[in-house]
Design an enzyme around this catalytic site. Sequence first.
Site, PDB file in Angstrom:
ATOM      1  CG  PHE A  77      -1.817   1.282   1.161  1.00 49.78           C
ATOM      2  CD1 PHE A  77      -3.015   1.266   0.458  1.00 49.78           C
ATOM      3  CD2 PHE A  77      -1.428   2.472   1.761  1.00 49.78           C
ATOM      4  CE1 PHE A  77      -3.803   2.409   0.359  1.00 49.78           C
ATOM      5  CE2 PHE A  77      -2.211   3.617   1.661  1.00 49.78           C
ATOM      6  CZ  PHE A  77      -3.401   3.585   0.966  1.00 49.78           C
ATOM      7  CG  ASP A  86       5.790   4.078   1.869  1.00 51.82           C
ATOM      8  OD1 ASP A  86       5.775   4.777   2.904  1.00 51.82           O
ATOM      9  OD2 ASP A  86       4.799   3.973   1.105  1.00 51.82           O
ATOM     10  CE  LYS A 103      -0.984   7.095   6.717  1.00 55.61           C
ATOM     11  NZ  LYS A 103      -0.647   6.034   5.785  1.00 55.61           N
TER      12      LYS A 103
HETATM   13  C1  LIG Z   1      -0.806   6.079   4.316  1.00 50.95           C
HETATM   14  C2  LIG Z   1       0.284   5.572   3.490  1.00 50.95           C
HETATM   15  C3  LIG Z   1       0.606   6.170   2.267  1.00 50.95           C
HETATM   16  C4  LIG Z   1      -0.201   7.299   1.669  1.00 50.95           C
HETATM   17  O1  LIG Z   1      -0.248   8.421   2.499  1.00 50.95           O
HETATM   18  P1  LIG Z   1      -1.408   9.524   2.242  1.00 50.95           P
HETATM   19  O2  LIG Z   1      -1.025  10.649   3.162  1.00 50.95           O
HETATM   20  O3  LIG Z   1      -2.706   8.890   2.614  1.00 50.95           O
HETATM   21  O4  LIG Z   1      -1.355   9.889   0.816  1.00 50.95           O
HETATM   22  C5  LIG Z   1       1.688   5.683   1.563  1.00 50.95           C
HETATM   23  N1  LIG Z   1       2.414   4.658   2.031  1.00 50.95           N
HETATM   24  C6  LIG Z   1       2.131   4.048   3.201  1.00 50.95           C
HETATM   25  C7  LIG Z   1       2.991   2.926   3.670  1.00 50.95           C
HETATM   26  C8  LIG Z   1       1.041   4.466   3.959  1.00 50.95           C
HETATM   27  O5  LIG Z   1       0.734   3.841   5.088  1.00 50.95           O
END
Ligand SMILES: *Cc1c(COP(=O)(O)O)cnc(C)c1O
Length: 425
Positions: free
Chosen positions: A147, A232, A261
Amino acid sequence: MALEPRSERQRVAIDEVETYGAHNYSPLPVVVASAEGTRVTDLDGNHYIDCLSAYSAVNFGHGHPALVAAAQAQLGKVTLTSRAFYSEPFGPFVKALAEMCGKDMVLPMNTGVEAVETAIKTARKWGYESKGVPEGRAKIIVMEGNFHGRTTTVISFSNDEDARKSFAPYTPGFVHVPFGDADAIEAAIDDDTVAVLFEPIQGEAGVIVPPEGFLTKVREITARRGVLMIADEIQAGLGRAGSTFACDREGVEPDVYVLGKALGGGIMPLSAVVANREILGLFQPGQHGSTFGGNPLACAIGSAVVELLSTGEMQERSRVLGERFRAGLQPLLDAGWATAIRQAGLWLGVDVNPDLGTAKEICYRLMVKEVLAKDTHGHTIRFAPPLVITEAEVDEVIAHTLAAFEEAAAHKGVVRADVEPEIDG
Ligand SMILES: *Cc1c(COP(=O)(O)O)cnc(C)c1O
């Protein structure tokens, strides 16, 4: 099981959302009016322990005094200049974040997915301009079950049908391998491969922790084959997994960090790509940007977030209390009510035995007990409380969780696996 709001007042507020808001989420029926630290309060004044932390965006708790103070001080000065000009908080933020990551440079954006997009562009640019991949051929290896957000390019390499269906045509240039399989990564690399993009722990997939040694092997393979290692850490990083970065669990340093985040302290959307000069230094004026990226308000908060992480206290709390939380949920496995529990710091994925009902039903039972947690993929409950949670609150959440599962089991007539059946005659 009907998931009813707890009052008429909340029902009315929810109806308004369901009438005028697009239905791209399926929330629990609770309407939050205020929050402080680990607690959120609904319209009727009921207090809940927040065990989601807005998917780890609120790692340091709601309204952390140091973060609110930084935001308020900056609100009174200047909130947006665009990158057409320099702003006072910009320099200190990129310096502090680069130093925390042990890298040379930072490229700030806003939402997480924008940082992922930036990382993809960075890897392709590096591939063409530095590695010498023929233009248009760059390949990025991604993990099954990933994700990385919701843009058209990013959902192009999702395996989740809900995330992809009806949004084609998709962006090419991505190759899947099973998460946790380093040999598959090695086998997938060819002359056109520019990067391996992965979550060190897969959050949305249900807190999937890769086998020990995976990160170390990915580091070794990517270094040897001349491919960028892009972590990520948007959800796994900044204390959540018990260390500043989830990659620290194996003492591994990726080439590129993707952060978001919690970087904005739950106050502003703030994301970033962090890497060395030979990678991020390839960007020239006009080649990438964002009107709000690196805005003074977000930068002031981001600096305060880096400062909060500098003592290691948050990471330590996550590590110690996460283990306590995991140990407290052991009875769920013993009883056969949960089929698996995965944990890294204060981040847990609990797979509900389908005989007990869905994870969402258990989350509803928890909501009524005033604990807010979130289901993912039907049968997994994800717990990610703010790292400022106390030991007593962790124990409270454990007790409520055991009780919620017990109720669900009783409701469905599921026999406990750890209780000897009475034998007649
Ligand atoms: C939440 C998340 C995203 C996307 O972040 P947004 O601020 O919702 O665009 C990307 N990668 C990971 C691992 C995430 O948990």
